[in-house]
Write a protein that holds these residues in place. Structure first.
Motif, PDB file in Angstrom:
ATOM      1  N   SER A 121      -3.548   8.666 -11.293  1.00  0.00           N
ATOM      2  CA  SER A 121      -3.307   9.545 -10.153  1.00  0.00           C
ATOM      3  C   SER A 121      -2.044   8.842  -9.279  1.00  0.00           C
ATOM      4  O   SER A 121      -1.750   7.363  -9.316  1.00  0.00           O
ATOM      5  CB  SER A 121      -4.438   9.912  -9.272  1.00  0.00           C
ATOM      6  OG  SER A 121      -4.858   8.684  -8.418  1.00  0.00           O
ATOM      7  N   ARG A 122      -1.376   9.643  -8.455  1.00  0.00           N
ATOM      8  CA  ARG A 122      -0.381   9.268  -7.598  1.00  0.00           C
ATOM      9  C   ARG A 122      -0.212  10.100  -6.307  1.00  0.00           C
ATOM     10  O   ARG A 122      -0.801  11.067  -6.386  1.00  0.00           O
ATOM     11  CB  ARG A 122       0.856   9.357  -8.082  1.00  0.00           C
ATOM     12  CG  ARG A 122       1.319  10.557  -8.412  1.00  0.00           C
ATOM     13  CD  ARG A 122       0.908  11.427  -9.873  1.00  0.00           C
ATOM     14  NE  ARG A 122       1.084  10.524 -11.112  1.00  0.00           N
ATOM     15  CZ  ARG A 122       2.378  10.672 -11.701  1.00  0.00           C
ATOM     16  NH1 ARG A 122       3.109  11.606 -11.211  1.00  0.00           N
ATOM     17  NH2 ARG A 122       2.575   9.771 -12.673  1.00  0.00           N
ATOM     18  N   ALA A 123      -0.174   9.468  -5.231  1.00  0.00           N
ATOM     19  CA  ALA A 123      -0.117  10.344  -3.926  1.00  0.00           C
ATOM     20  C   ALA A 123       1.556  10.619  -3.499  1.00  0.00           C
ATOM     21  O   ALA A 123       2.231  10.055  -3.714  1.00  0.00           O
ATOM     22  CB  ALA A 123      -0.403   9.372  -2.572  1.00  0.00           C
ATOM     23  N   ALA A 161       8.092  20.080  -9.866  1.00  0.00           N
ATOM     24  CA  ALA A 161       6.664  20.203 -10.154  1.00  0.00           C
ATOM     25  C   ALA A 161       5.923  19.316  -9.027  1.00  0.00           C
ATOM     26  O   ALA A 161       4.720  19.797  -8.685  1.00  0.00           O
ATOM     27  CB  ALA A 161       6.359  19.661 -11.713  1.00  0.00           C
ATOM     28  N   TYR A 162       6.352  18.256  -8.799  1.00  0.00           N
ATOM     29  CA  TYR A 162       5.593  17.648  -7.778  1.00  0.00           C
ATOM     30  C   TYR A 162       5.560  18.287  -6.309  1.00  0.00           C
ATOM     31  O   TYR A 162       4.504  18.121  -5.349  1.00  0.00           O
ATOM     32  CB  TYR A 162       6.197  16.015  -7.428  1.00  0.00           C
ATOM     33  CG  TYR A 162       6.413  15.308  -8.749  1.00  0.00           C
ATOM     34  CD1 TYR A 162       5.301  15.213  -9.510  1.00  0.00           C
ATOM     35  CD2 TYR A 162       7.443  14.438  -8.571  1.00  0.00           C
ATOM     36  CE1 TYR A 162       5.559  14.498 -10.872  1.00  0.00           C
ATOM     37  CE2 TYR A 162       7.548  13.473  -9.776  1.00  0.00           C
ATOM     38  CZ  TYR A 162       6.631  13.482 -10.739  1.00  0.00           C
ATOM     39  OH  TYR A 162       6.658  12.842 -11.826  1.00  0.00           O
ATOM     40  N   ASN A 163       6.798  18.957  -5.921  1.00  0.00           N
ATOM     41  CA  ASN A 163       7.027  19.772  -4.636  1.00  0.00           C
ATOM     42  C   ASN A 163       5.783  20.958  -4.624  1.00  0.00           C
ATOM     43  O   ASN A 163       5.396  21.321  -3.735  1.00  0.00           O
ATOM     44  CB  ASN A 163       8.402  19.935  -4.175  1.00  0.00           C
ATOM     45  CG  ASN A 163       9.141  18.770  -3.650  1.00  0.00           C
ATOM     46  OD1 ASN A 163       8.220  17.712  -3.231  1.00  0.00           O
ATOM     47  ND2 ASN A 163      10.266  18.542  -3.264  1.00  0.00           N
ATOM     48  N   GLY A 215       8.042  11.638  -1.469  1.00  0.00           N
ATOM     49  CA  GLY A 215       8.167  11.164  -2.706  1.00  0.00           C
ATOM     50  C   GLY A 215       6.674  10.698  -3.178  1.00  0.00           C
ATOM     51  O   GLY A 215       5.753  10.531  -2.592  1.00  0.00           O
ATOM     52  N   ASN A 216       6.511  10.245  -4.589  1.00  0.00           N
ATOM     53  CA  ASN A 216       5.441   9.775  -5.115  1.00  0.00           C
ATOM     54  C   ASN A 216       5.416   8.192  -4.807  1.00  0.00           C
ATOM     55  O   ASN A 216       6.385   7.560  -4.933  1.00  0.00           O
ATOM     56  CB  ASN A 216       5.358  10.092  -6.370  1.00  0.00           C
ATOM     57  CG  ASN A 216       4.837  11.534  -6.939  1.00  0.00           C
ATOM     58  OD1 ASN A 216       4.684  12.374  -5.985  1.00  0.00           O
ATOM     59  ND2 ASN A 216       5.188  11.807  -7.924  1.00  0.00           N
ATOM     60  N   THR A 217       4.119   7.886  -4.882  1.00  0.00           N
ATOM     61  CA  THR A 217       4.195   6.146  -4.528  1.00  0.00           C
ATOM     62  C   THR A 217       4.638   5.222  -5.386  1.00  0.00           C
ATOM     63  O   THR A 217       5.243   4.437  -5.008  1.00  0.00           O
ATOM     64  CB  THR A 217       2.427   6.049  -4.615  1.00  0.00           C
ATOM     65  OG1 THR A 217       1.805   6.907  -5.452  1.00  0.00           O
ATOM     66  CG2 THR A 217       1.877   6.201  -2.980  1.00  0.00           C
ATOM     67  N   TYR A 218       4.449   5.697  -6.741  1.00  0.00           N
ATOM     68  CA  TYR A 218       4.896   4.655  -7.670  1.00  0.00           C
ATOM     69  C   TYR A 218       6.538   4.155  -8.002  1.00  0.00           C
ATOM     70  O   TYR A 218       6.753   3.348  -8.255  1.00  0.00           O
ATOM     71  CB  TYR A 218       4.425   4.780  -9.058  1.00  0.00           C
ATOM     72  CG  TYR A 218       4.747   6.415  -9.628  1.00  0.00           C
ATOM     73  CD1 TYR A 218       3.965   7.396  -9.365  1.00  0.00           C
ATOM     74  CD2 TYR A 218       6.126   6.578 -10.037  1.00  0.00           C
ATOM     75  CE1 TYR A 218       4.641   8.666  -9.679  1.00  0.00           C
ATOM     76  CE2 TYR A 218       6.377   8.018 -10.632  1.00  0.00           C
ATOM     77  CZ  TYR A 218       5.568   8.804 -10.276  1.00  0.00           C
ATOM     78  OH  TYR A 218       5.993  10.235 -10.625  1.00  0.00           O
ATOM     79  N   TYR A 219       7.417   5.172  -7.140  1.00  0.00           N
ATOM     80  CA  TYR A 219       8.619   5.124  -7.242  1.00  0.00           C
ATOM     81  C   TYR A 219       8.984   3.797  -6.282  1.00  0.00           C
ATOM     82  O   TYR A 219      10.085   3.528  -6.399  1.00  0.00           O
ATOM     83  CB  TYR A 219       9.287   6.419  -6.702  1.00  0.00           C
ATOM     84  CG  TYR A 219       9.226   7.334  -7.852  1.00  0.00           C
ATOM     85  CD1 TYR A 219       9.944   7.246  -8.919  1.00  0.00           C
ATOM     86  CD2 TYR A 219       8.657   8.750  -7.615  1.00  0.00           C
ATOM     87  CE1 TYR A 219       9.924   8.101  -9.946  1.00  0.00           C
ATOM     88  CE2 TYR A 219       8.600   9.435  -8.510  1.00  0.00           C
ATOM     89  CZ  TYR A 219       9.346   9.137  -9.952  1.00  0.00           C
ATOM     90  OH  TYR A 219       8.933  10.368 -10.825  1.00  0.00           O
ATOM     91  N   MET A 220       8.047   3.616  -5.189  1.00  0.00           N
ATOM     92  CA  MET A 220       8.496   2.349  -4.499  1.00  0.00           C
ATOM     93  C   MET A 220       8.264   0.940  -5.515  1.00  0.00           C
ATOM     94  O   MET A 220       9.114   0.140  -5.380  1.00  0.00           O
ATOM     95  CB  MET A 220       7.256   2.380  -3.199  1.00  0.00           C
ATOM     96  CG  MET A 220       7.355   0.923  -2.576  1.00  0.00           C
ATOM     97  SD  MET A 220       9.132   0.782  -1.770  1.00  0.00           S
ATOM     98  CE  MET A 220       8.671   0.920   0.136  1.00  0.00           C
TER      99      MET A 220
END
Ligand code: FE
Length: 336
Positions: A121-123, A161-163, A215-220
């Motif tokens: 999962s991702r926030a 899709a994320y938005n 944005g999604n967390t993992y991009y950090m």
């Protein structure tokens, strides 16, 4: 070692016999090669089952439908609950009854009918300029529509899709009318037309074009490990927004078994393995995602971003609201 005629003969025989044992599993993946390769290499090393992956950018459902019973695919791998659900709704998956999957994946992260299983999962969070955004200045998703952000928000396309999943969560929390107003409010606050991916928005914050992005967390984690992007990452901090009466919106990546899976036993082994300790650790450490298996924790880096309460809107509701959120996004001409 000394090569004799007989060792060569045995080697040739072994490679001839191998295909009949069917030590293969075939995967159709929307996820990228650099992410899944370390996972599948580890799986093959442990089980001796070879994973053949076909990487797709779009058209996965159409391909499976067109191939029908002749499809070589056993397992599908994708991000986004709506994409996962669309494969199920197309009727090209089969239920998987597995005590291992049930034990490793909490019930809210798998289909009640066992058709799909989330695996990470991702926030969906805020990247906020360290220089221009004060602590506590943004705390909720509702906030994004506040005129105080006029000309200060960057985001990718509203139809991504994320938005769309985030907009579905807005609908779930507040209803369609409020969601439409929210989209109009956010659109009115954009610093530029929606464009680029999640990381491109952080680059724009670094360049001074906007102050917050979605944005999604993992991009950090990805930006921090990329020498060309680390400066973008260091110009922002992560804020976990929540809904006024809810939590932080999360999405998932997941898996399903195809209806016609020719290598069903191997497919089951792969699916179970992906939910287990070793794979979950790779997902957490190499990709900066949240493991779905509660026995594992996120990486140290990811944990350092802080704690939050996930929004409790069921994933399946997010998926089912996709047509409504797409319609609203188009009605307000979010991308124009
Ligand atoms: Fe992504």
């Amino acid at each position: 070692m000394i090569f004799t005629r007989s060792t060569i003969y045995i080697a040739a025989l072994a490679s001839f016999v191998a295909p009949a044992i069917a030590k293969d599993v075939n995967v159709y993946s929307y996820r990228q090669p650099e992410l899944v390769k370390p996972l599948f290499d580890a799986f093959t090393a442990e089980t001796d089952i070879k994973v053949n992956v076909q990487f797709l950018k779009k058209g996965l459902v159409e391909k499976l439908v067109a191939e029908g019973n002749r499809s070589p695919a056993d397992v599908i791998l994708t991000v986004d609950i709506s994409r996962l659900n669309s494969v199920v709704e197309a009727g090209v998956t089969q239920p998987v009854a597995s005590n291992v999957l049930n034990a490793n994946i909490p019930s809210e992260f798998r289909d009640p009918d066992n058709q799909w299983f989330a695996i990470t999962s991702r926030a969906r969070i805020v990247y906020a300029s360290k220089e221009r955004v004060k602590n506590g200045e943004v705390t909720t998703y509702e906030d994004f529509a506040d005129p105080k952000w006029k000309g200060r928000i960057c985001t990718r396309s509203g139809t991504n899709a994320y938005n769309l999943a985030l907009t579905s969560a807005v609908i779930a929390n507040h209803g369609e009318t409020a969601a439409k107003n929210w989209l109009e409010g956010v659109k009115g606050n954009l610093a530029r037309k929606p464009q680029g991916n999640d990381r491109a928005q952080v680059k724009a914050i670094y360049a001074g074009e906007c102050d917050i992005s979605i944005g999604n967390t993992y991009y950090m984690a990805k930006m921090l490990s990329n020498p060309d992007q680390v400066a973008w990452a260091n110009s922002v901090r992560i804020v976990f927004p929540k809904f006024e009466n809810g939590g932080t919106h999360m999405n998932v990546s997941g898996i399903a078994m195809t209806k016609s899976a020719p290598n069903k036993q191997n497919a089951l082994k792969l699916m179970e393995w992906l939910s287990g300790d070793e794979a979950q650790k790779i997902y957490a450490e190499a990709n900066g995602e949240y493991p779905i298996n509660p026995k594992l924790s996120a990486s140290k880096l990811v944990v350092s971003w802080g704690e939050f309460t996930p929004d409790d809107t069921p994933l399946i509701e997010i998926a089912k609201l996709r047509p409504a959120s797409l319609k609203l996004t188009e009605i307000v001409a979010f991308d124009e």
